[in-house]
Design an enzyme around this catalytic site. Structure first.
Site, PDB file in Angstrom:
ATOM      1  N   TYR A 157       0.845  -1.207   0.000  1.00 15.82           N
ATOM      2  CA  TYR A 157       0.000   0.000   0.000  1.00 15.82           C
ATOM      3  C   TYR A 157       0.881   1.259   0.000  1.00 15.82           C
ATOM      4  O   TYR A 157       0.510   2.295  -0.540  1.00 15.82           O
ATOM      5  CB  TYR A 157      -0.960  -0.026   1.200  1.00 15.82           C
ATOM      6  N   LYS A 164      -3.207   8.505   2.763  1.00 18.71           N
ATOM      7  CA  LYS A 164      -4.452   8.338   3.538  1.00 18.71           C
ATOM      8  C   LYS A 164      -4.292   8.891   4.958  1.00 18.71           C
ATOM      9  O   LYS A 164      -5.256   9.408   5.542  1.00 18.71           O
ATOM     10  CB  LYS A 164      -4.871   6.863   3.581  1.00 18.71           C
TER      11      LYS A 164
HETATM   12  P1  NAD Z   1     -12.339   3.707  -8.400  1.00 17.31           P
HETATM   13  O1  NAD Z   1     -11.191   3.399  -9.305  1.00 17.31           O
HETATM   14  O2  NAD Z   1     -13.669   3.300  -8.853  1.00 17.31           O
HETATM   15  O3  NAD Z   1     -12.360   5.251  -8.027  1.00 17.31           O
HETATM   16  C1  NAD Z   1     -11.205   6.044  -7.970  1.00 17.31           C
HETATM   17  C2  NAD Z   1     -11.566   7.366  -8.625  1.00 17.31           C
HETATM   18  O4  NAD Z   1     -10.493   8.291  -8.512  1.00 17.31           O
HETATM   19  C3  NAD Z   1     -11.853   7.217 -10.137  1.00 17.31           C
HETATM   20  O5  NAD Z   1     -13.147   7.680 -10.415  1.00 17.31           O
HETATM   21  C4  NAD Z   1     -10.827   8.122 -10.764  1.00 17.31           C
HETATM   22  O6  NAD Z   1     -11.315   8.774 -11.931  1.00 17.31           O
HETATM   23  C5  NAD Z   1     -10.578   9.125  -9.637  1.00 17.31           C
HETATM   24  N1  NAD Z   1      -9.359   9.904  -9.834  1.00 17.31           N
HETATM   25  C6  NAD Z   1      -8.080   9.470  -9.911  1.00 17.31           C
HETATM   26  N2  NAD Z   1      -7.275  10.510 -10.168  1.00 17.31           N
HETATM   27  C7  NAD Z   1      -8.051  11.619 -10.233  1.00 17.31           C
HETATM   28  C8  NAD Z   1      -7.806  13.001 -10.486  1.00 17.31           C
HETATM   29  N3  NAD Z   1      -6.574  13.475 -10.750  1.00 17.31           N
HETATM   30  N4  NAD Z   1      -8.850  13.863 -10.486  1.00 17.31           N
HETATM   31  C9  NAD Z   1     -10.118  13.425 -10.249  1.00 17.31           C
HETATM   32  N5  NAD Z   1     -10.412  12.125 -10.003  1.00 17.31           N
HETATM   33  C10 NAD Z   1      -9.388  11.246 -10.015  1.00 17.31           C
HETATM   34  O7  NAD Z   1     -11.957   2.989  -7.018  1.00 17.31           O
HETATM   35  P2  NAD Z   1     -12.641   3.051  -5.558  1.00 17.31           P
HETATM   36  O8  NAD Z   1     -12.117   1.870  -4.854  1.00 17.31           O
HETATM   37  O9  NAD Z   1     -14.106   3.254  -5.680  1.00 17.31           O
HETATM   38  O10 NAD Z   1     -11.941   4.325  -4.889  1.00 17.31           O
HETATM   39  C11 NAD Z   1     -12.659   5.378  -4.287  1.00 17.31           C
HETATM   40  C12 NAD Z   1     -12.011   5.798  -2.992  1.00 17.31           C
HETATM   41  O11 NAD Z   1     -12.155   4.777  -2.026  1.00 17.31           O
HETATM   42  C13 NAD Z   1     -10.503   6.070  -3.079  1.00 17.31           C
HETATM   43  O12 NAD Z   1     -10.180   7.164  -2.247  1.00 17.31           O
HETATM   44  C14 NAD Z   1      -9.914   4.803  -2.498  1.00 17.31           C
HETATM   45  O13 NAD Z   1      -8.613   4.993  -1.976  1.00 17.31           O
HETATM   46  C15 NAD Z   1     -10.926   4.560  -1.397  1.00 17.31           C
HETATM   47  N6  NAD Z   1     -10.904   3.223  -0.815  1.00 17.31           N
HETATM   48  C16 NAD Z   1     -11.000   2.126  -1.609  1.00 17.31           C
HETATM   49  C17 NAD Z   1     -10.953   0.871  -1.046  1.00 17.31           C
HETATM   50  C18 NAD Z   1     -11.017  -0.361  -1.908  1.00 17.31           C
HETATM   51  O14 NAD Z   1     -10.586  -1.424  -1.455  1.00 17.31           O
HETATM   52  N7  NAD Z   1     -11.564  -0.291  -3.116  1.00 17.31           N
HETATM   53  C19 NAD Z   1     -10.832   0.711   0.350  1.00 17.31           C
HETATM   54  C20 NAD Z   1     -10.760   1.862   1.153  1.00 17.31           C
HETATM   55  C21 NAD Z   1     -10.782   3.112   0.547  1.00 17.31           C
END
Ligand code: NAD
Length: 257
Positions: A157, A164
């Site tokens: 990570y 984060k």
């Molecule tokens: P996802 O890939 O569907 O979403 C990530 C989003 O970030 C995408 O829509 C992408 O377009 C956007 N993004 C990246 N760079 C960008 C930029 N420069 N400007 C604007 N948007 C940008 O994946 P997700 O898992 O739904 O992620 C959403 C959030 O949840 C993130 O913050 C991720 O770290 C967090 N999260 C995810 C998990 C997991 O296991 N999936 C767990 C905990 C937290």
């Protein structure tokens, strides 16, 4: 009457139907909120526009959070169309793939800055943009997405854990700053979920297996599990809650051994 009837929400972070932001958007809509969406560049627009339109959204605009100009145009558009805003969902993050494997000591200066800029600073910039519109609404709720890798070392990570940690700390400082305007800022620490962003983390399958084996609920969480808590944080039910990181992780974080 839904929990969010009459409320206006802008969603940052839908990439496709697996995105956590998409599950949150559907839930907010189900509870009566009116939605606006942003997308990252033309490539994402093809996916996001039809999804957003299926929920009746009229405001669907580009926003790369590394661009102050694009951020400004989002809030100008919301101001011109709605004049106020109740809810902002920040569900986005990015780090170069090569930083999400191998040794943390090998993180490059550029890779570190990029991950922190997109994944943490963007919350500050978007909150600042939302402030006048939320003040016009008499208050608001800002929700961001974090992960346990901010607090404990999770293999691969790496720099995203550092980003984060900055995001969670920014959540507290923003909550204190914006609290005087009745704007609440909270983070949801979600368990691992198979999404586009997650697939960039080397060995992600192992993390899913580990959670299923040892989390108190003996399962992984879904996007809908996260969306339920987001709806609570967006609604007046959580009116006394701010600056918090709330876990939606099947209880994984409470386990020692
Ligand atoms: P996802 O890939 O569907 O979403 C990530 C989003 O970030 C995408 O829509 C992408 O377009 C956007 N993004 C990246 N760079 C960008 C930029 N420069 N400007 C604007 N948007 C940008 O994946 P997700 O898992 O739904 O992620 C959403 C959030 O949840 C993130 O913050 C991720 O770290 C967090 N999260 C995810 C998990 C997991 O296991 N999936 C767990 C905990 C937290």
């Amino acid at each position: 009457m839904g929990l969010l009837t009459g409320k206006k929400a802008v969603i940052f972070g839908v990439a496709n139907e697996r995105s956590i932001a998409w599950a949150i958007a559907k839930k907010l809509k189900e509870e009566g909120a009116e939605l606006a969406f942003t997308y990252l560049g033309e490539l994402m627009e093809k996916r996001v526009r039809p999804l957003a339109e299926s929920l009746g959204a009229e405001i669907i605009i580009p926003c790369d959070v590394t661009s102050d100009t694009e951020i400004e145009s989002v809030f100008n558009m919301l101001d011109a169309t709605w004049g106020s805003l109740d809810i902002l969902v920040h569900s986005l993050a990015f780090a170069n793939k090569e930083e999400l494997k191998g040794g943390f000591a090998d993180t490059s200066r550029e890779g570190f800055a990029l991950a922190l800029d997109i994944s943490a600073y963007s919350l500050v910039a978007l909150s600042r943009g939302a402030r006048p519109l939320m003040q016009a609404a008499g208050g608001g709720s800002i929700i961001t997405m974090t992960y346990y890798g901010a607090e404990k070392v999770i293999a691969n990570y790496n720099v995203m854990g550092v980003a984060k940690a900055a995001l969670e700390c920014s959540t507290m400082y923003l909550a204190d700053d914006l609290g005087r305007s009745n704007i609440r800022v909270n983070a949801i620490s979600a368990g691992p979920i198979k999404t586009l962003a997650a697939m960039g983390i080397s060995g992600f399958r192992t993390i899913l297996d580990k959670v299923e084996e040892s989390a108190p609920l003996r399962r992984n969480v879904t996007q809908d599990d996260v969306a339920g808590t987001a709806a609570f944080l967006a609604s007046d039910l959580s009116r006394g809650v701010t600056g918090e990181t709330i876990y939606v992780d099947a209880g994984f974080n409470i386990k020692g051994m």
